[in-house]
Design a protein around this motif. Structure first.
Motif, short mmCIF file in Angstrom:
data_model
loop_
_atom_site.label_atom_id
_atom_site.label_comp_id
_atom_site.label_asym_id
_atom_site.label_seq_id
_atom_site.Cartn_x
_atom_site.Cartn_y
_atom_site.Cartn_z
N ARG A 720 -6.17 8.36 86.26
CA ARG A 720 -7.17 8.68 87.28
C ARG A 720 -8.10 7.52 87.62
O ARG A 720 -8.85 7.59 88.60
N THR A 722 -6.94 5.01 88.86
CA THR A 722 -6.32 4.56 90.10
C THR A 722 -7.05 5.11 91.32
O THR A 722 -6.95 4.56 92.42
N ARG A 723 -7.81 6.19 91.15
CA ARG A 723 -8.59 6.72 92.27
C ARG A 723 -9.55 5.66 92.82
O ARG A 723 -9.80 5.62 94.03
N ARG A 736 -3.09 5.90 98.87
CA ARG A 736 -4.11 6.94 98.96
C ARG A 736 -3.68 8.17 98.16
O ARG A 736 -2.50 8.51 98.11
N ARG A 737 -4.67 8.82 97.54
CA ARG A 737 -4.40 10.03 96.76
C ARG A 737 -4.17 11.22 97.70
O ARG A 737 -4.89 11.39 98.68
N GLU A 738 -3.18 12.04 97.37
CA GLU A 738 -2.77 13.13 98.25
C GLU A 738 -3.42 14.46 97.86
O GLU A 738 -3.74 14.70 96.69
N ALA A 777 -6.31 19.84 94.94
CA ALA A 777 -5.49 18.82 94.30
C ALA A 777 -4.12 19.41 94.00
O ALA A 777 -3.94 20.63 93.96
N ASP A 812 -2.65 13.84 89.80
CA ASP A 812 -2.81 12.92 90.92
C ASP A 812 -1.46 12.45 91.45
O ASP A 812 -0.56 12.09 90.68
N TYR A 814 0.06 9.79 94.59
CA TYR A 814 -0.35 8.71 95.49
C TYR A 814 0.75 8.38 96.50
O TYR A 814 1.94 8.44 96.18
N THR A 868 -0.18 5.36 87.82
CA THR A 868 -0.70 6.65 88.26
C THR A 868 -0.71 7.68 87.14
O THR A 868 -1.34 8.73 87.27
#
Length: 899
Positions: A720, A722-723, A736-738, A777, A812, A814, A868
């Protein structure tokens, strides 16, 4: 603390009017206050107050004082007490267990251990001999306390239990327990974490303890006392054996082979008390009589809790599926293994959600009651438990000789270091493992020498099935129920990870065979390692093939000693042999005259393969002086520490790099990263986080970090973290996070701000879609092993296996990087193949397919590398060590800071 104070029983806040009756009950049972004034206790046995200056529950006992009290007991009753040291913690504190029994049983301790091991192997112990042992042995019963350092009450209960067993002269259970069983207490499995908690607690303590949960006494600072020095949850380490506290404890348990093993814990303050039977799902490799025996222990504990009006619960929350707990690992050797959980005071007193105040003394008392209840159950069922233990082994051998899987072969392969690691890991846990001394045929295939052969007609058959099988299935009805809960956005009931296959964690091939394998093998002895081949002396260079942990360790040695080392980004062929990308090249001309002696020492320490070459002619791939060959440097590694990092992730990463790679890491408190000069460091690692880094860094902190990368730093994110990299305001990575897959498109969603909206007609599927959260999420992942593919053309993938197995634990997802934005070095497989082991929601499969696990981007003169999922979680995934090492060492080699 007075007797009435200690034994006053709180039932939802009120002291029972029948306190006098309860006091009489305690006296009749032989129980008494920590000062034991109301009963007949042997004055020759030192009390806790007499040794430590306070009664049980009045203070939280430091680790050294725990040892001091047990030493006093051993001195007072040397014929009934033995203290056995089994190691030291990372911080040097003593690790020990205590054996308590009758003088005759203590004198026969060696015979008891030998007898238990005879019962464990029915191949050499006849049923007649087994019955003799069953009639004679005083079986070990093991009580383990304090694996989590901030779960404080059980350790004080261990002292209370020991005192009662040695001093009570009225409790009729005590002589039966001491004559019929061999009691083993491990008072504290995690002394480092315990003392960390007590230091924090006592530094916040005022004139009197506060029950307010927002007080400093109850507000543990990062990283809390739960974990050990490297911030590991020791209750998840039993089969991987990465920590000294666990290795020593597990070895001791296996030496004694107890018929019952209990791990005593604490849980949230707003609960009551939990004991077995456990919740579903059960691991399918547990035996039916083990599950049946859980009820024996539960009913005894319930009897005593009913006697004193104490609340408890069973069959909820804590399951028996995952094999890595202290309360599960012994079950795969025939023990009845259990968890007990007490609501925690997390100090000397705490106010529960309904206003009831829970004193520490009550929590100690409750663990004391179940400790005695457990020992009472073993004593009352001695022969049954011994017979069940023997039958467990007998049926394991029988099932292993006729089951659907009768053997495993682990082929010799490129990562032989991982193969040998698997063999040593299993052998250290009582498994019979052979290493083939010559090539052989089995299971319809040919195998080379050094392959592992593991036949299942052995007592460890069930242990092997649960660790070696690709999949350990959950009960189908349980899975259906979890899918139902997930569809309604309700919490699922999976307590821990659902996948732990050792071959997948090590990323090596394993073959299951339907028949026993006959091959010429050398049995692997616990602790033994193959003798390494020492390198010849080279006139030009030494080559170290990349792709094994041993090569990473050799690189660490070389860099720390200042050797000049190069590495090829691409595979090459020299002297007819193909060397993988990442192979180290150590030139004689660039190093001192004692280079060969250095390498010999490194090989002895690491068992890395080193090839001496006397010419530099490469027939395929880059030459030693190519631009595709980079010079390795000795990077200084900074690791974000303290809030808001995940302490587990920070500690696990530091352990992998320091103890598995052999390279130092500097922990830097997060606040310093926002503003301090980082130019001394070439690599910065951001561990996983619960709260995120963006807000904690602020705009200036993000700019500070980006500037450091652009000037030549290597920034690595885990899970996380990586956010932050994917945050447009940080502008470090274009991914980008989905949101969750299959949400209703925004333009089709009724506007919630309107007083009235158009009418709709829904079927069941449309209803479920319409009720989904707008910006939810992806579904949570409880811990599944996922298949991922590696791009070997990128330097981050040099020497990495073409496919990896990734333990996924965060939800998460990405977006992939475009070709002009960086490289998706490792991506998950397609939806049909992505799940290698464990449970994954169907929606996760579709959304994770082809999404990145590892991304890399050149930014200015530096590098940005994002994972990720956390590749170092629990130090489980040794199969990912090469890509982690590439991120650190090759990342630094590919950065171009001003020199």
């Amino acid at each position: 603390m007075t007797s009435a104070m200690f034994f006053a029983v709180s039932k939802r806040g009120a002291v029972r009017a029948a306190l006098l009756i309860f006091s009489l009950v305690f006296a009749r049972a032989g129980l008494a206050d920590t000062n034991w004034p109301a009963d007949d206790y042997d004055p020759a046995i030192p009390t806790i107050e007499g040794v430590l200056g306070y009664s049980t529950g009045e203070r939280i006992t430091w680790s050294h004082d725990v040892r001091r009290y047990f030493d006093a007991l051993a001195m007072a009753a040397p014929k009934r007490v033995r203290i056995i040291d089994y190691g030291r913690s990372w911080e040097g504190r003593e690790l020990f267990y205590v054996v308590i029994s009758s003088p005759d049983n203590i004198a026969a301790a060696d015979a008891t251990r030998e007898g238990m091991h005879a019962l464990r192997d029915p191949r050499g112990t006849s049923s007649t001999e087994a019955e003799r042992l069953i009639s004679e042995l005083a079986p070990p019963a093991w009580l383990a306390y304090g694996v989590h350092g901030n779960e404080i009450s059980s350790t004080d209960a261990a002292m209370m239990t020991a005192y009662h067993l040695l001093a009570s002269r009225e409790d009729p259970r005590v002589p039966e327990i001491l004559n019929s069983t061999t009691v083993i207490l491990n008072p504290m499995q995690n002394p480092d974490g315990r003392d960390r908690f007590i230091h924090r607690f006592e530094s916040a303590l005022g004139l009197e303890p506060s029950s307010d949960r927002i007080s400093a006494e109850h507000n543990e600072p990062w990283p809390s006392g739960r974990t050990n020095h490297y911030l590991f949850d020791l209750n998840r380490d039993w089969f991987i054996r990465s920590q000294p506290e666990t290795r020593g404890h597990a070895d001791a348990v296996f030496e004694w082979l107890p018929v019952a093993f209990v791990d005593l814990h604490e849980m949230g303050s707003d609960s009551t008390y939990y004991f077995a039977p456990e919740a579903v799902p059960y691991n399918p490799h547990l035996a039916a009589d083990q599950r049946a025996s859980l009820e024996l222990f539960g009913r005894t504990n319930a009897k005593w809790f009913d006697e004193f009006g104490l609340d408890y619960f069973t069959r909820e929350v804590y399951d028996a599926f995952y094999p890595g707990y202290g309360a599960s690992w012994p079950a795969y050797f025939g023990s009845v293994a259990m968890t007990y959980e007490q609501a925690s005071a997390r100090g000397l007193i705490v106010r529960q959600y309904d206003g009831v105040e829970l004193p520490y003394a009550d929590t100690v008392r409750n663990h004391f009651l179940t400790s005695l209840g457990t020992l009472e159950t073993v004593a009352s069922n001695r022969e049954k438990l011994l017979r069940d233990f023997y039958n467990y082994q007998r049926t394991a051998v029988s099932e292993g000789s006729r089951g659907e899987v009768q053997a495993y072969v682990v082929p010799a392969q490129n990562d032989q270091n991982a193969v040998d690691r698997l063999g040593a890991l299993l052998a250290s846990q009582g498994v019979e493992v052979g290493r083939a001394s010559e090539s052989f045929k089995a299971c319809g295939a040919d195998f080379d020498a050094n392959s592992l052969v593991i036949n299942l007609d052995q007592p460890a058959k069930r242990f092997l099935r649960t660790l070696m099988d690709r999949e350990t299935p959950m009960d189908p009805q349980f899975v259906v129920e979890q899918e139902r809960l997930n569809a309604k956005n309700l919490p699922d009931e999976m307590y821990d990870i659902t996948a732990w296959s050792l071959p997948l964690l090590l990323n090596i091939e394993s073959v299951s065979c339907k028949e026993r394998v006959a091959a010429t093998v050398d049995m692997i002895a616990p602790g033994a390692v193959p003798t390494p081949d020492l390198p010849a002396k080279a006139s030009v260079s030494y080559l170290v093939p990349w792709g094994e942990r041993s090569a990473i360790q050799l690189l660490s040695h070389a860099l720390r000693d200042g050797l000049a080392v190069k590495s090829s980004d691409k595979p090459f062929v020299h002297g007819g042999e193909t060397y993988p990308g990442g192979t180290l090249i150590i030139d004689v001309a660039d190093n001192s005259e004692n280079l060969h002696e250095h390498l010999v020492d490194y090989v002895k320490a690491t068992r890395a393969r080193v090839v001496a070459v006397n010419d530099s002619w490469v027939t395929e791939g880059p030459s030693f002086g190519s631009r595709k060959v980079v010079r390795m440097n000795a990077p200084r590694i900074a690791l974000a520490w303290d809030e808001p990092t995940s302490s587990y992730s920070a500690g696990n990463f530091r352990f992998v790099v320091e103890r598995q790679f052999g390279y130092p890491v500097t922990a830097i408190r997060f606040e310093e990263l926002r503003k301090e000069d980082l130019s001394r460091y070439q690599v910065l690692v951001l561990p996983d986080t619960y709260d995120g880094y963006a807000d904690a860094l602020g705009e200036s902190g993000k700019a500070h970090l980006r500037d450091w990368v652009e000037r030549g730093g290597v920034l690595i994110s885990l899970a996380r973290a990586t956010r932050l990299l994917a945050d447009p305001e940080a502008d470090l990575l274009a991914s980008r996070r989905e949101y969750r897959l299959e949400l209703l498109p925004e333009e089709e969603t009724p506007d919630g701000e309107e007083a009235r909206v158009p009418g709709t007609a829904l079927d069941k599927e449309a209803f479920e879609t319409a009720t989904e959260s707008r910006e939810a999420a992806p579904d949570g992942i409880g811990g599944a092993q996922l298949l991922a593919n590696v791009d070997g053309d990128h330097w981050l993938g040099a020497g990495v296996a073409p496919q990896l197995h990734v333990l996924a634990r965060t939800s998460d997802v990405y977006t992939p990087l475009r070709l002009n934005e960086g490289t998706n070095v490792v991506t998950f497989a397609d939806a049909d193949d992505i799940l290698a082991s464990g449970h994954l929601w169907e929606r996760n499969k579709n959304q994770l397919a082809y999404k990145p696990f590892a991304m890399a981007r050149k930014l200015g003169k530096g590098q940005v590398i994002a994972f990720t999922q956390d590749p170092t979680v629990r130090a489980y995934q040794e199969g990912l060590n090469v890509i982690v090492a590439n991120a650190i060492f090759r990342g630094a080699a590919h950065a171009r800071p001003l020199r």
